[in-house]
Each structure stands twice: as structure tokens, then as C-alpha cells.
Design an enzyme around this catalytic site. Structure first.
Site, PDB file in Angstrom:
ATOM      1  N   TYR A 180      32.180  19.851  41.120  1.00  0.00           N
ATOM      2  CA  TYR A 180      30.781  19.424  41.155  1.00  0.00           C
ATOM      3  C   TYR A 180      30.625  18.041  40.513  1.00  0.00           C
ATOM      4  O   TYR A 180      31.563  17.478  39.953  1.00  0.00           O
ATOM      5  CB  TYR A 180      29.896  20.485  40.509  1.00  0.00           C
ATOM      6  CG  TYR A 180      29.964  21.824  41.241  1.00  0.00           C
ATOM      7  CD1 TYR A 180      29.813  21.881  42.632  1.00  0.00           C
ATOM      8  CD2 TYR A 180      30.211  23.018  40.570  1.00  0.00           C
ATOM      9  CE1 TYR A 180      29.886  23.089  43.323  1.00  0.00           C
ATOM     10  CE2 TYR A 180      30.282  24.230  41.259  1.00  0.00           C
ATOM     11  CZ  TYR A 180      30.128  24.257  42.628  1.00  0.00           C
ATOM     12  OH  TYR A 180      30.202  25.449  43.314  1.00  0.00           O
ATOM     13  N   ASP A 270      40.385  29.961  38.893  1.00  0.00           N
ATOM     14  CA  ASP A 270      39.441  30.314  37.827  1.00  0.00           C
ATOM     15  C   ASP A 270      39.165  31.816  37.844  1.00  0.00           C
ATOM     16  O   ASP A 270      39.165  32.472  36.803  1.00  0.00           O
ATOM     17  CB  ASP A 270      38.135  29.543  38.036  1.00  0.00           C
ATOM     18  CG  ASP A 270      37.230  29.652  36.834  1.00  0.00           C
ATOM     19  OD1 ASP A 270      37.672  29.257  35.747  1.00  0.00           O
ATOM     20  OD2 ASP A 270      36.100  30.129  36.979  1.00  0.00           O
ATOM     21  N   ARG A 302      39.542  37.567  32.478  1.00  0.00           N
ATOM     22  CA  ARG A 302      39.449  38.968  32.913  1.00  0.00           C
ATOM     23  C   ARG A 302      39.840  39.914  31.776  1.00  0.00           C
ATOM     24  O   ARG A 302      40.593  40.861  31.952  1.00  0.00           O
ATOM     25  CB  ARG A 302      40.296  39.191  34.173  1.00  0.00           C
ATOM     26  CG  ARG A 302      39.900  40.407  34.979  1.00  0.00           C
ATOM     27  CD  ARG A 302      40.461  40.402  36.404  1.00  0.00           C
ATOM     28  NE  ARG A 302      41.824  39.969  36.529  1.00  0.00           N
ATOM     29  CZ  ARG A 302      42.899  40.726  36.260  1.00  0.00           C
ATOM     30  NH1 ARG A 302      42.750  41.957  35.843  1.00  0.00           N
ATOM     31  NH2 ARG A 302      44.122  40.231  36.426  1.00  0.00           N
ATOM     32  N   ALA A 324      32.987  37.193  33.046  1.00  0.00           N
ATOM     33  CA  ALA A 324      32.103  37.378  34.192  1.00  0.00           C
ATOM     34  C   ALA A 324      32.437  38.752  34.755  1.00  0.00           C
ATOM     35  O   ALA A 324      31.686  39.712  34.584  1.00  0.00           O
ATOM     36  CB  ALA A 324      32.304  36.285  35.214  1.00  0.00           C
ATOM     37  N   CYS A 351      39.706  42.808  41.916  1.00  0.00           N
ATOM     38  CA  CYS A 351      39.755  42.812  43.388  1.00  0.00           C
ATOM     39  C   CYS A 351      38.935  41.688  43.990  1.00  0.00           C
ATOM     40  O   CYS A 351      39.085  41.344  45.158  1.00  0.00           O
ATOM     41  CB  CYS A 351      39.246  44.144  43.914  1.00  0.00           C
ATOM     42  SG  CYS A 351      37.524  44.474  43.467  1.00  0.00           S
ATOM     43  N   CYS A 354      33.312  41.104  43.972  1.00  0.00           N
ATOM     44  CA  CYS A 354      32.108  40.453  43.412  1.00  0.00           C
ATOM     45  C   CYS A 354      32.018  38.999  43.885  1.00  0.00           C
ATOM     46  O   CYS A 354      30.939  38.522  44.218  1.00  0.00           O
ATOM     47  CB  CYS A 354      32.124  40.538  41.888  1.00  0.00           C
ATOM     48  SG  CYS A 354      33.692  40.048  41.146  1.00  0.00           S
ATOM     49  N   CYS A 366      30.304  45.494  43.274  1.00  0.00           N
ATOM     50  CA  CYS A 366      31.502  45.671  42.457  1.00  0.00           C
ATOM     51  C   CYS A 366      32.184  46.979  42.837  1.00  0.00           C
ATOM     52  O   CYS A 366      31.525  48.005  42.991  1.00  0.00           O
ATOM     53  CB  CYS A 366      31.121  45.688  40.977  1.00  0.00           C
ATOM     54  SG  CYS A 366      32.480  46.131  39.875  1.00  0.00           S
TER      55      CYS A 366
HETATM   56 FE1  SF4 Z   1      36.196  43.369  38.837  1.00  0.00          FE
HETATM   57 FE2  SF4 Z   1      34.204  44.583  40.067  1.00  0.00          FE
HETATM   58 FE3  SF4 Z   1      34.699  42.036  40.578  1.00  0.00          FE
HETATM   59 FE4  SF4 Z   1      36.413  43.929  41.427  1.00  0.00          FE
HETATM   60  S1  SF4 Z   1      34.308  43.652  42.076  1.00  0.00           S
HETATM   61  S2  SF4 Z   1      36.902  41.973  40.416  1.00  0.00           S
HETATM   62  S3  SF4 Z   1      36.244  45.392  39.755  1.00  0.00           S
HETATM   63  S4  SF4 Z   1      34.034  42.890  38.643  1.00  0.00           S
END
Ligand code: SF4
Ligand code: ADP
Length: 704
Positions: A180, A270, A302, A324, A351, A354, A366
Site C-alpha cells: 500500500y 503474512d 498464528r 488475527a 486453513c 477466513c 471460520c
Molecule cells: Fe484459523 Fe479459522 Fe482462519 Fe481457518 S478459518 S485459518 S481455523 S481462523
């Protein structure tokens, strides 16, 4: 239970400029898909994190001016007083729980296309992001910013900061990341200027310094001013004055912001998927920042384990634990640590569904947390459930993601629940999929649910029990839920881009066969028009043993949909590393005599591919024979005490795991509720007052 004293450090307050975070849990800015058009949903979603114990809760990216218009992606804005009121809903809701609210003010520069505002995008030197993926591709290039544009940018930032203050935010960002505008000034590929804003690092960083300064001038006595910056690219660049250009930037700005929020440069690094990247992957890039500033530092990785979080702080990497995804998967993560319930944390599986929601421009979804985005519109709380509406016993047939989630949520409502699974172990599709390369972390979908279910007294778990219609009619459960999943088919793919027919033959397999232990003889072709992870993972796995594997797809990329989950660049690398050959824009139409016939999707031109075994990863069909058999015996339900028989998850409509979990959850939430299908509240913008926008960025209320 009491908190483990080992984790006390996580609950220390942290001073950030003029404000104080009540603890070290920091929900960093991330897009939610809920823009100013869904302000109540957005407030409900962010407030849930505050209720769950996150000491700071931030918004997603918020445009400072219409020349930063990311349409069709779901960005928020702070352009006028309507926007102020819209964001105030969120800050009020966050403050109610004693947390601070942060706002990521944002200008997209040459990375946006201004499709709605139709203003020329702005960039330091007229360079625009030339993305090759649909959704990001654009044919509008950017204008070289002149001195007046730079002055305007500083004014827009200051004005947006004042609006943010009026909206009740406590932490206000300058955002120099992810391609950005301010970030574009930092890198010479974007910035070819010869004025005071280009050339040396001191010049390239000038705009960032000035943005922080004008923000401080505007609101710095009462709000903290944070700098969010991407350091990955700069960390790899040599500097004459410091160990890297990243060090140089941090040295130059050391104590200018009240808070450093440090991150990587592109979404795939990221917000890296667990399939390819472990927890804590940012550390090698950002580990030096704390040594060069006295200001607090927040970063992500994470993080779901409190021990890892404590280690980040004790080792001097971070002051605040940013999250996040872990805050989406479990908004109550801090509260659970505080109450000594670490084992109850619903850990993110990495995964990136999101992220896909953002790419899809829809409210966040999610895999692990079906309640996310549903707080306001469906009234779903991740930890609280309405008491059961009756004494009905619930029988769930099938222990995959849908059945497990349904069982847990129904049990939490207080229903007596029985969960029967044909296989000796629970997990459904996860039993196989978590053994595929890189997917072990996805096992948390099963482990967390099973762990929770095993502690409940109103649940009976029956693994190794394949139920027939007779069994079900004899079991005297009032509510029967069929969660028997789906099967992969041998369907081929037509020129109309639809699944057609089925290819029979002893050498034609599906992922179900591979799951059952079949080892196809090589050379193997994997024909993938499912387009998510399964095709490329099977190709990658088979390449470990088969003499030759070719991946064939009608799409332009391998696992084409994984562009949405940030996985696609790595999918291509993984296939190349495994030695898998790639044929795109192609359909397999036949297999005979040790050869597959491969037709070009558009021209129909055919070629022959040496092929002993073909694995088709295409269409899935609901496995609902049991459901149909039961329905045919509806007349016997009353005598058997059965009030209803329903399907959930893949047995209803095959999808990804996220869909199955949501489906199981929804059934349990709505059990004994009013019979209405579209049962959610529809959000809308707050009292929209049209405003006039002038070219210089000033706005006026439209006379009505
Ligand atoms: Fe994590 Fe949920 Fe995002 Fe999958 S959808 S990466 S479980 S926050
Ligand atoms: P979903 O994603 O919808 O949860 P899965 O395919 O992951 O679906 O899981 C479905 C589960 O249902 C599988 O584990 C399968 O063994 C189980 N199952 C299928 N038929 C029966 C049956 N008649 N009795 C018990 N379990 C069954």
C-alpha cells in the site's frame, strides 16, 4: 480454575503512548468482510473479541479518502460523519468490555484501482501492482504523486485521524505495509523519485515519518499512534549503515510511533497457511525490532499456545501478542488462559478460509468457529448456548466435522446426545485428509471437538457402529440427524464446464480409494476439477511412490481455488518439488491401452498421455442412501418416537469442512426453535446521509 502463574506475564498492562492496554492480548487489524454497510455485524464481531479478553481490538483496513478504493474487496472507510457513527458502534461495544479500540487508517496507493470512486490511483512513481489473478487484476494504472498530492495525503490522514478520534478509537494507525501507499515509498521498485521522498532510505522513509507526525499532531495527546509496517522485503536487502534496510528503517523511526506493529509483505507470507508454514514464522524477520526502539512491539504468528506467547515476550521478540486468525478461531482465547482452561482453546488450524472470505468480499467465515460473523445477525455466542427446548434425545449418525460439531452444540444446549460412527475412529474425512502432506494441523477440528465431547456427561459416543434404518427406528431418539458425508465420483468434465458421466474401469480411482489404501500403479494422472486442495495433495503424495505423476486440470492453475486461501504459490512450488508434471486448461476424456486422452479445454485438440492409473478429483455426491431409506419408512416414525429426520453437512450438500461445521452448528442452535429458514437479521448502513465530495477531498452534507 485459577490461572497458571506461568502465564501471569500475559496479563500485565502495557502502556502505549497516552493509553494503556489492559493485557498483552492484541487483536490486530484484519479485514472482516463487514464494511460500513454492516456496522452492527461488525460491532458484534469485534466486541466478542473484547468480551473474550483481548485487551486491544482493532478494525480492518479503513480508507482515508476515496482515492483509496479497494472495490470489490470489502474495505471500510472514514470519509464522512456517517462513517464516524458507523465505527462508533464498534468502539462503544469494545469499550464496554474494558478493551482499547484501534483503527488501521489506510491508503492503497498503486495497489488499488478505484473502481467505484473512479479517481486516478496515486503512487510514488506511477508504478502499479500488476497482479495476475482475477479480482486483483486491473487496467487502471496510477498517477505519479506530485507535491500537492503528498500534501493532500498528509491532510487526509490527519482528517481521518480526527474522525477516528471522534468515533472513539484509542489507537490510530499509519499503515506502511503490504504494497500500500506508504510502503510503496520504501521500496525503490515502486519509488523512483528524485525529490526529498526518493533515493536514500532517509528520503524514502520521509512520508512514513510525516504521516506519523501529522497523526500525532491531530490526535496524539489522547490517542496512541501506531505504525504498521512490512519488513520482510527490507530485511533481505543489504544496507551500508545497518545489518539490513529493515534495520535502517526501524533505526530512523525508532521512537517516532507509540507502537510498532510489524509484519510480512504479502498475504501468503503474512497470513501463511499451516499446510506450508509453521506457527511463529514471522520471528526471523521481525526479531530485531525491539532492540532498536523503546516503544512496545506487536507481531503475529498464528499463536495459539500460551507457552509460545510467554516465550515471545521473555525472549524479547514481542511485547504484545498479536493475533488475527487465533482470535477468529477462538475469541475467548485470553479468557480461557486466564481461567486456567488452556485445553478449551479452539485452536486455529491455519486453513485460511477466513482469508478466502475477504477475497470473496463476504463476512468472515471460520472452519473452527462457526459463530464468527453470526454474533449480531444470528445471535450466536461462541461460548453460550440457549437451553434445550425439549427433552428430545438426539441421535447423530456420522462422526465427521458436521456430526461432531452438531453433537457438541446440541449437548451444550443440554440435549441427551448419541453420536454413532461407522468407522473405528471419529473424524470422517479428517481421518484421511489429515494424513496428506502438510494437513496434520487440521486434525484440531477433530481433536478439539472430541476432547470437549468426552468431558460431557450427556453424550454417548459410539465409534465402530454403522447404523441401518432398522437400527435407527429401534433406538428411540426423537431427533435423528444424518451426517453421513459425501463420496467422490468418477465423473468427467464437459466443455460446458459441468461434471458429466462417469468413467468406469479398474484403473480409475477417486480420493476415497486412495483413502482406503489403494496404491495406483504408475504412470498416474490426477485429473482435478474440484480445484481446492485435494487434487494437488493426492498428486504430491502419489509422487512419493509412483514412477511418474501428471496433474491435469481444466483450470489455469493447480488447485485454482487456493488463490483464495493464500496457498496457491506454494502449491505450485510443492508440485514442482515433488516432480509432478502439470497440464492446465485440459480435460481428460478417456483412459485406454495405458494412455489417457487429454483434450484442450478451448480447442479440443487431443494428446495422449502415458497413464496406467487415473485418479479423478472432481464431483462429490452426498452419501444419503440411509436418509432416503428412512424417509421411505416415514409411516413408522411415530411408533418409533421419531419427531424428525434431517441431514447436515456433506450429506446435505457437499462442501468444504467449514460448511459442514456451520451446518452442524446451525442444526443444534435452531433445534426446537421457530421453523423459519432465513433466520437472520439483515444489517444495513447507519442512517445514510448523502454527502458531496469535492476533488480536494473535502465533503459536505448533501442538502435534502
Ligand atoms: Fe484459523 Fe479459522 Fe482462519 Fe481457518 S478459518 S485459518 S481455523 S481462523
Ligand atoms: P461431514 O463433512 O459432513 O461431517 P464426513 O464425510 O467427514 O462428512 O463424515 C461422515 C461420516 O459418517 C464418516 O466418518 C462415515 O464413516 C460416517 N457414516 C456414514 N454412514 C454411516 C452410518 N450408516 N452409520 C454411522 N456412521 C456413518
Amino acid at each position: 480454575m485459577a490461572r497458571n502463574p506461568r502465564f501471569d506475564i500475559l496479563f500485565e498492562p502495557v502502556r502505549i503512548g497516552p493509553v494503556t492496554a489492559p493485557n498483552r492480548f492484541y487483536a490486530v487489524p484484519h479485514a472482516s468482510g463487514m464494511t460500513n454497510t454492516m456496522p452492527r455485524m461488525r460491532a458484534g464481531f469485534r466486541a466478542m473479541k473484547a468480551e473474550g479478553g483481548w485487551g486491544v481490538v482493532c478494525t480492518g483496513y479503513v480508507s482515508v479518502h476515496p482515492s483509496s478504493d479497494d472495490t470489490p474487496l470489502p474495505y471500510a472507510a472514514l470519509w464522512d460523519e456517517n462513517d464516524v457513527r458507523s465505527h462508533a458502534l464498534m468502539t462503544d461495544a469494545v469499550h464496554e468490555h474494558g478493551s482499547l479500540a484501534g483503527v488501521e487508517l489506510w491508503h492503497g496507493g498503486g495497489s488499488v484501482s478505484n473502481r467505484t470512486s473512479r479517481m486516478p490511483p496515486l503512487s510514488p512513481s506511477g508504478v502499479s501492482w500488476m497482479a495476475t489473478h482475477v479480482g486483483f487484476m486491473a487496467n487502471q494504472r496510477s498517477k505519479v504523486m506530485d507535491a500537492a498530492d503528498i500534501a493532500s495525503l498528509l491532510r487526509w490522514q490527519a482528517e481521518a485521524a480526527r474522525k477516528a478520534q471522534r468515533a472513539g478509537f484509542d489507537i490510530i494507525y499509519v499503515y506502511a505495509g503490504m504494497g500500500y501507499l506508504p510502503y510503496e515509498f520504501l521500496l525503490p521498485e515502486w519509488n523512483r523519485r528524485t525529490d526529498a521522498y526518493g533515493g536514500s532510505m532517509a528520503n524514502r522513509v520521509r512520508i512514513v515519518r510525516e504521516l506519523i507526525e501529522v497523526t500525532k499532531e491531530a490526535v496524539g495527546d489522547s490517542c496512541a499512534v501506531a505504525l504498521r509496517i512490512s519488513l520482510e522485503e527490507l530485511r533481505g536487502r543489504a544496507s551500508e549503515r545497518a545489518p539490513s534496510e529493515a534495520h535502517e528503517v526501524v533505526e530512523l523511526l525508532a521512537d517516532v510511533p507509540d507502537l510498532w506493529d510489524v509484519k510480512m509483505d504479502s498475504s501468503p507470507t503474512d497470513c501463511a497457511p499451516s499446510r506450508f508454514t509453521p506457527e511463529g514464522s514471522h520471528e526471523p524477520v521481525i526479531d530485531f525490532v525491539k532492540r532498536l526502539t523503546t516503544r512496545p512491539v506487536v507481531g503475529v504468528g498464528r499463536f495459539t499456545s500460551p507457552d509460545t506467547m510467554v516465550s515471545q515476550i521473555r525472549r524479547g521478540v514481542l511485547d504484545l501478542i498479536g493475533a488475527a486468525r487465533p482470535s477468529i478461531a477462538d475469541p475467548f482465547l485470553p479468557r480461557k488462559i486466564d481461567e486456567g482452561r488452556e485445553q478449551d482453546i479452539r485452536e486455529c488450524i491455519g486453513c485460511n478460509i477466513c482469508i478466502a472470505s475477504w477475497h470473496d468480499s463476504v463476512p468472515v467465515r471460520c472452519t473452527q468457529n462457526p459463530t464468527i460473523g453470526e454474533e449480531w445477525r444470528r445471535g450466536w455466542h461462541p461460548e453460550r448456548f440457549a437451553a434445550r427446548g425439549s427433552d428430545a434425545a438426539v441421535l447423530i449418525v456420522g462422526g465427521g466435522p458436521a456430526g461432531l460439531e452438531c453433537a457438541l452444540s446440541a449437548a451444550r444446549r443440554g440435549y441427551p446426545v448419541s453420536l454413532a460412527e461407522a468407522a473405528d475412529e471419529f473424524g470422517g474425512r479428517l481421518r484421511f485428509e489429515t494424513r496428506l502432506p502438510g494437513l496434520a494441523t487440521w486434525g484440531r477440528v477433530l481433536d478439539w471437538r472430541l476432547g470437549q465431547l468426552q468431558r460431557l456427561t450427556n453424550v454417548n459416543l459410539y465409534a465402530g457402529n454403522e447404523l441401518s434404518a432398522d437400527d435407527i427406528l429401534g433406538l428411540e431418539h426423537a431427533r435423528v440427524v444424518i451426517a453421513t458425508g459425501a463420496r467422490w465420483t468418477r465423473s468427467l468434465y464437459s466443455t460446458l464446464e459441468l461434471p458429466v458421466g462417469e468413467l468406469a474401469g479398474p484403473d480409475v480411482y477417486t480420493p476415497d480409494d486412495i483413502a482406503a489404501g489403494v496404491v495406483p500403479e504408475g504412470p498416474v494422472a490426477v485429473f482435478d476439477f474440484d480445484n481446492y486442495y485435494m487434487g494437488s495433495l493426492i498428486a504430491e503424495q502419489l509422487a512419493r511412490s509412483a514412477e511418474s505423476v501428471t496433474y491435469v486440470t481444466p483450470a489455469g492453475h493447480a488447485s485454482a481455488w487456493t488463490i483464495m486461501t493464500n496457498e496457491q504459490p506454494q502449491v505450485h512450488r510443492a508440485l514442482a518439488t515433488a516432480g509432478v508434471a502439470l497440464l492446465t486448461l485440459s480435460r481428460i476424456t478417456a483412459l485406454a491401452g495405458g494412455e489417457a486422452t487429454v483434450a484442450n479445454l478451448f480447442t479440443g485438440a487431443e494428446q495422449r498421455l502415458p497413464c496406467r492409473s487415473l485418479v479423478i478429483v472432481g464431483r462429490r455426491r452426498a452419501r444419503n442412501a440411509l436418509y432416503q431409506t428412512l424417509l421411505a419408512r416415514q409411516a413408522e416414525f411415530a411408533a418409533a418416537g421419531i419427531l424428525s429426520v434431517d441431514r447436515i453437512g456433506d450429506a446435505l450438500a457437499p462442501g468444504a469442512i467449514v460448511h459442514a461445521v456451520h451446518s452442524g452448528h446451525r442444526y443444534a442452535r435452531e433445534l426446537d426453535g421457530p421453523v423459519r429458514s432465513a433466520a437472520y437479521l439483515r444489517d444495513g448502513p447507519l442512517l445514510p446521509t448523502p454527502s458531496l465530495l469535492y476533488d480536494d477531498g473535502t465533503q459536505e452534507r448533501y442538502p435534502q
